[in-house]
Design an enzyme around this catalytic site. Structure first.
Site, PDB file in Angstrom:
ATOM      1  CG  ASP A 105      -0.384  -0.519   2.466  1.00 10.44           C
ATOM      2  OD1 ASP A 105       1.024   0.146   2.701  1.00 10.44           O
ATOM      3  OD2 ASP A 105      -1.045  -0.998   3.332  1.00 10.44           O
ATOM      4  CG  HIS A 120       4.442  -9.896  -0.485  1.00  9.18           C
ATOM      5  ND1 HIS A 120       3.633 -10.094   0.420  1.00  9.18           N
ATOM      6  CD2 HIS A 120       5.127 -10.740  -0.830  1.00  9.18           C
ATOM      7  CE1 HIS A 120       3.666 -11.244   1.055  1.00  9.18           C
ATOM      8  NE2 HIS A 120       4.905 -11.917   0.344  1.00  9.18           N
ATOM      9  CB  CYS A 128       4.247  -2.256 -19.726  1.00  9.92           C
ATOM     10  SG  CYS A 128       3.703  -3.062 -21.427  1.00  9.92           S
ATOM     11  N   GLY A 189       1.672  -6.348  13.192  1.00 10.15           N
ATOM     12  CA  GLY A 189       0.409  -6.748  12.566  1.00 10.15           C
ATOM     13  C   GLY A 189       0.541  -7.966  11.514  1.00 10.15           C
ATOM     14  CG  ASN A 215       0.616  -9.277  15.616  1.00  6.93           C
ATOM     15  OD1 ASN A 215       0.088  -8.620  14.855  1.00  6.93           O
ATOM     16  ND2 ASN A 215       1.413 -10.332  15.443  1.00  6.93           N
ATOM     17  CB  ALA A 234       0.287  -1.345  14.584  1.00 12.05           C
TER      18      ALA A 234
HETATM   19 ZN   LIG Z   1       4.202  -1.452 -22.764  1.00 14.27          ZN
END
Ligand SMILES: [Zn+2]
Length: 253
Positions: A105, A120, A128, A189, A215, A234
């Site tokens: 995020d 991640h 692309c 968390g 937690n 948190a």
């Molecule tokens: Zn492209």
């Protein structure tokens, strides 16, 4: 949570030569981003092994964007909360080396954290897969039902790790290195159950480091040796903890 527990955890951080944080979905709940795995969450409506699998995206990106549109809506509205801000403050004080996050995020960066290891990826970058061009999300026009496209015409993919994709190698190696050096690791968390991030607290413990778990309620980590549990959210616990580190540092100065 007693002041004593906060003080003890703050002293661990103050004494540690190296502290690192590992964050997960729980830290962003108070920013309005629900845990996708929670009841009624995104994964109940979109089977992740289907919609969040890279092969589904390769086959039919427009279909996967029905799920991505929802993620994008929620993430775009979210703002960092006091938990994110406290970690940024701890880094600015020179008491936190980095945040390793499982979240996509961008809220740690928006709170001011500089060393953020994105395990991640980040949903506020789009890539692309045809020409490898990359775009910040504010440069991309989003219309519901119309997947965003690259200038080359291909449908863009958020720069997040789908199932079936590897953790970005740099993030992976840097996280292992940080976990190995850390004398204290804040686990915030997350129950740290999802591979491969679940092994990071284990690496720190195996090298003699202590885990400070923040937690709500206990997890599979809580009962392990060298784990210190601050039971709470948190956004409540981290500001108290960082205030206490600051107080100890001022006393010691
Ligand atoms: Zn492209």
């Amino acid at each position: 949570m007693t002041d004593n527990a906060i003080r003890e955890a703050a002293e661990l951080i103050f004494r540690a030569r190296s502290t690192v944080a590992l964050s997960g979905a729980g830290i962003s709940v108070d920013s309005g981003i629900p845990d996708f795995r929670s009841p009624g969450g995104l994964w109940e409506r979109f089977d992740p092994m289907d919609y969040a699998h890279i092969s589904s995206f390769m086959e039919n990106p427009a279909r996967v964007w029905r799920m991505l549109d929802e993620i994008h809506d929620v993430v775009l509205k979210a703002k960092p909360n006091p938990g994110h801000q406290a970690l940024a403050e701890l880094e600015a004080m020179g008491r936190l080396d980095a945040v390793i996050t499982q979240n996509i995020d961008n809220l740690h960066q928006e709170a001011g954290s500089k060393q953020v290891i994105e395990f991640h990826g980040n949903s506020k970058r789009l890539v692309c897969l045809s020409c490898l061009f990359s775009y910040p999300s504010e440069k991309v026009t989003f219309k519901p039902g119309k997947p965003p496209r690259c200038v080359c015409g291909a449908i863009l993919k958020p720069d997040i790790v789908f199932f079936g994709e590897a953790i970005p190698p740099f993030a992976y190696h840097r996280a292992l290195e940080l976990a190995g050096h850390a004398e204290a690791m804040l686990v915030v968390g997350t129950s740290a159950q999802v591979a491969p991030s679940n092994m990071l607290p284990g690496i720190t413990r195996a090298n003699g480091g202590t885990i400070i778990e923040v937690n709500v309620g206990s997890t599979s980590l809580t009962a392990m040796p060298n784990v210190f549990h601050l039971n709470g959210s948190a956004s409540e616990m981290l500001p108290r903890l960082v205030r206490e580190v600051r107080r100890i540092a001022a006393e010691g100065a």
